[in-house]
Motif scaffolding. Structure first.
Motif, PDB file in Angstrom:
ATOM      1  N   SER A 100       1.169   4.873  -6.648  1.00  0.00           N
ATOM      2  CA  SER A 100       2.455   4.874  -5.930  1.00  0.00           C
ATOM      3  C   SER A 100       3.225   6.171  -6.125  1.00  0.00           C
ATOM      4  O   SER A 100       4.051   6.533  -5.284  1.00  0.00           O
ATOM      5  CB  SER A 100       3.308   3.683  -6.367  1.00  0.00           C
TER       6      SER A 100
ATOM      7  N   ALA B 192       3.437   8.464  -3.139  1.00  0.00           N
ATOM      8  CA  ALA B 192       4.395   8.173  -2.067  1.00  0.00           C
ATOM      9  C   ALA B 192       5.818   8.519  -2.475  1.00  0.00           C
ATOM     10  O   ALA B 192       6.682   8.728  -1.625  1.00  0.00           O
ATOM     11  CB  ALA B 192       4.307   6.701  -1.678  1.00  0.00           C
TER      12      ALA B 192
ATOM     13  N   THR C  78       0.831  -1.201   0.000  1.00  0.00           N
ATOM     14  CA  THR C  78       0.000   0.000   0.000  1.00  0.00           C
ATOM     15  C   THR C  78       0.871   1.257   0.000  1.00  0.00           C
ATOM     16  O   THR C  78       2.083   1.189   0.256  1.00  0.00           O
ATOM     17  CB  THR C  78      -0.906   0.042   1.246  1.00  0.00           C
ATOM     18  N   ILE C  79       0.236   2.407  -0.278  1.00  0.00           N
ATOM     19  CA  ILE C  79       0.943   3.692  -0.197  1.00  0.00           C
ATOM     20  C   ILE C  79       1.471   3.903   1.213  1.00  0.00           C
ATOM     21  O   ILE C  79       2.613   4.345   1.410  1.00  0.00           O
ATOM     22  CB  ILE C  79      -0.010   4.853  -0.578  1.00  0.00           C
ATOM     23  N   THR C  80       0.647   3.577   2.203  1.00  0.00           N
ATOM     24  CA  THR C  80       1.044   3.758   3.600  1.00  0.00           C
ATOM     25  C   THR C  80       2.284   2.944   3.935  1.00  0.00           C
ATOM     26  O   THR C  80       3.215   3.438   4.583  1.00  0.00           O
ATOM     27  CB  THR C  80      -0.113   3.356   4.533  1.00  0.00           C
ATOM     28  N   GLU C  81       2.309   1.683   3.486  1.00  0.00           N
ATOM     29  CA  GLU C  81       3.473   0.836   3.762  1.00  0.00           C
ATOM     30  C   GLU C  81       4.708   1.346   3.035  1.00  0.00           C
ATOM     31  O   GLU C  81       5.814   1.324   3.590  1.00  0.00           O
ATOM     32  CB  GLU C  81       3.177  -0.605   3.339  1.00  0.00           C
TER      33      GLU C  81
ATOM     34  N   GLU D 281       5.373   4.487   2.170  1.00  0.00           N
ATOM     35  CA  GLU D 281       5.848   5.677   2.880  1.00  0.00           C
ATOM     36  C   GLU D 281       6.582   5.278   4.158  1.00  0.00           C
ATOM     37  O   GLU D 281       7.574   5.912   4.546  1.00  0.00           O
ATOM     38  CB  GLU D 281       4.678   6.600   3.183  1.00  0.00           C
ATOM     39  N   GLY D 282       6.099   4.230   4.812  1.00  0.00           N
ATOM     40  CA  GLY D 282       6.763   3.748   6.016  1.00  0.00           C
ATOM     41  C   GLY D 282       8.170   3.247   5.735  1.00  0.00           C
ATOM     42  O   GLY D 282       9.092   3.449   6.533  1.00  0.00           O
TER      43      GLY D 282
ATOM     44  N   ASP E 235      -4.645   1.491  -2.247  1.00  0.00           N
ATOM     45  CA  ASP E 235      -5.072   2.772  -1.671  1.00  0.00           C
ATOM     46  C   ASP E 235      -4.611   3.980  -2.483  1.00  0.00           C
ATOM     47  O   ASP E 235      -4.608   5.105  -1.975  1.00  0.00           O
ATOM     48  CB  ASP E 235      -4.581   2.893  -0.229  1.00  0.00           C
TER      49      ASP E 235
END
Length: 256
Positions: A63, A66, A35-38, A40-41, A60
């Motif tokens: 890419s 991010a 995901t985008i969140t992962e 960015e993490g 989500d």
């Protein structure tokens, strides 16, 4: 070489993983973001990697969101079903742009390019000539306009506009025509069809055994276990179902 893989489709991730093992057994996948969140993490972590293999459409979002504004030093090989992002990808340290379904020889060339780039330890630069080559490769490709169909002992031509879907049954590939229940055997596998014979803007592989023509899609609705049930413009009453792992990409593809 340490690899970050950004891919939300389990089947595609497994293919990437198996191709890396086959083509570059010494390479190691150190992180898999879905995901985008992962993603960015990962960029906020201290994880070390040399190359990024990155899908564009994630569950989500895109890419690129991010990647934007990040000082990314590692080269990126984008792997996607959509060719319209080729130029935008070069704003994000793109080294190569590989279309799905992933062809082994095509990915091999991308890996060779990555090895040459990393060994030089220089910043990537893309000339107008390289960009023109990308445009020519992905926007001027010629696809099949008709198929030679076999029905018993008879042969006939069917225009691509009249094909509702291709599917596999009992080890044979069939072509089914629109507004009828007529089907005929074609001398291509689904992999061969989706790997360059069919226009990816019109045809999509919804599961392991079927490719549909978007022009003949009548209706789609939610189905069991997160899948989609489709209705095509044919007289066949079989259930046409989008595999769960392909639903997100299918929705993005259908809205292109």
């Amino acid at each position: 070489m340490k690899i970050l893989v950004v891919e939300d489709e389990p089947l595609t991730f497994q293919r990437i993983k198996s191709l890396i093992k086959e083509l570059r057994p010494s390479w190691e996948i150190v992180m898999h973001a879905q995901t985008i969140t992962e993603l960015e993490g990962v960029f906020h972590s201290e994880l070390s990697f040399d190359l990024i293999l990155c899908d564009i459409h994630l569950a989500d979002g895109i890419s690129f969101s991010a990647l934007k504004g990040k000082n990314i030093l590692q080269p990126i090989i984008f792997i996607t079903a959509f060719d319209q992002y080729a130029l935008n990808s070069f704003e994000h340290n793109c080294l190569d742009y590989v279309l799905k379904p992933i062809d082994k020889s095509r990915l091999e060339r991308a890996f060779e390019k990555a090895e040459r780039y990393i060994s030089k330890e220089t910043e990537s630069t893309f000339t107008q000539g390289i960009i023109d080559q990308i445009i020519q490769e992905y926007s001027q490709k010629q696809f099949k306009r008709r198929f030679l169909a076999k029905s018993g002992s008879k042969l006939r031509f069917v225009n691509i506009e009249d094909v509702a879907c291709f599917y596999v049954e009992n080890g044979l590939t069939y072509m089914e025509e629109t507004n009828s229940n007529r089907k005929a055997i074609v001398d291509f596998s689904l992999f061969e069809l989706e790997s360059g014979l069919l226009d990816p803007k019109v045809f999509y592989r919804i599961n392991r055994s079927m490719i549909i023509n978007i022009e003949h899609l009548i209706e789609m609705k939610p189905y069991l276990n997160g899948r989609l049930l489709l209705s095509l413009c044919t007289l066949n009453d079989r259930q046409i179902i989008v595999a769960r792992e392909r639903v997100n990409e299918f929705k993005s593809w259908i809205n292109q």
